[in-house]
Motif scaffolding. Structure first.
Motif, short mmCIF file in Angstrom:
data_model
loop_
_atom_site.label_atom_id
_atom_site.label_comp_id
_atom_site.label_asym_id
_atom_site.label_seq_id
_atom_site.Cartn_x
_atom_site.Cartn_y
_atom_site.Cartn_z
N ILE A 142 0.84 -1.20 0.00
CA ILE A 142 0.00 0.00 0.00
C ILE A 142 0.88 1.25 0.00
N TRP A 166 -2.82 -0.99 -3.39
CA TRP A 166 -3.72 0.10 -3.05
C TRP A 166 -2.91 1.40 -2.99
N THR A 188 -8.11 1.12 -5.32
CA THR A 188 -7.63 -0.22 -5.65
C THR A 188 -8.02 -0.52 -7.08
#
Ligand code: C5P
Length: 218
Positions: A142, A166, A188
């Motif tokens: 992420i 993400w 996402t």
């Protein structure tokens, strides 16, 4: 029983700014306080994860149960991130300086009353992009994106560019950097989930619940 869906998961978090030395007394920095990253590390620990927090120079206390490693520069942060692998989840919240001084002067640069010294810059390593193609790439990777315009659009482009899963995009045109609140869009490949303006610890808990849904048990 406590809600610990991330029990046994290794979560790596970077937070804060980096300081890029110019000479022994001067550096290049940015306005990141580290608060969002520390809140995320804390929320991950509360959900049962084994958390390593790699922090640039900040004035914050270490959340309970979190292993904290302090660094100054982007290159130090990169080295510590690689040492902390493997991890199940990595959340790169740090505002890593894009550039450092090309040469660090060994002695303080003196004002000689004549020419202003030039400051040549060199590009820093991109830690998130490095993890995106690492042989020990975390299963869930992420990144964050601080944008001042076209926030979601830029985040979608960044997903591909960085090789992450993400992107948590925030609009930093206001006083988000260093402030207590944040509003984010979690981008996402499947879409966008927006979290309305809230204290950074609330944002952190919601984000980590989403992480737990993606990789955890319960
Ligand atoms: O490219 P940009 O700086 O907007 O990307 C932000 C994301 O990339 C953040 O997750 C940040 O922590 C990460 N990053 C990094 N190393 C860099 C620059 C950014 O890990 N040198």
């Amino acid at each position: 029983p406590a809600h610990r869906p991330l029990f046994g998961k290794r979560v790596l978090v970077t937070a804060g700014p980096t300081h890029e030395p110019i000479d022994p007394v001067r550096y290049i920095a940015n306005r990141s306080s580290g608060r969002q990253g520390f809140a995320i590390a804390q929320a991950a620990a509360e959900l049962g994860a084994d958390v390593t927090l790699i922090a640039g120079p900040v004035h914050l206390t270490t959340p309970p149960g979190v292993i904290r490693i302090d660094v100054e520069s982007a290159r130090e942060m990169l080295a510590e991130v690689e040492k902390a692998l493997p991890a199940d989840v990595a959340i790169m919240v740090a505002a890593v300086a894009d550039w450092r001084a090309a040469d660090e002067a060994e002695q303080k640069i003196k004002k000689d009353g004549k020419a202003v010294p030039p400051l040549e810059l060199a590009e820093n390593p991109d830690i998130l992009a490095m993890l995106g193609k690492h042989k020990q790439r975390p299963a869930l990777l992420i990144g964050f994106a601080a944008e001042t315009e076209k926030v979601v659009e830029h985040a979608q482009a960044k997903l591909a560019k960085k090789g992450c899963d993400w992107i948590v995009a925030n609009d930093v045109s206001g006083d988000v950097m260093g402030g207590a609140n944040n509003a984010v869009h979690i981008v996402t490949k499947d879409g966008v989930e927006s979290l309305a303006d809230a204290p950074k610890d609330v944002i952190a808990r919601k984000l980590m619940e989403k992480v737990a849904n993606a990789v955890g048990q319960d």
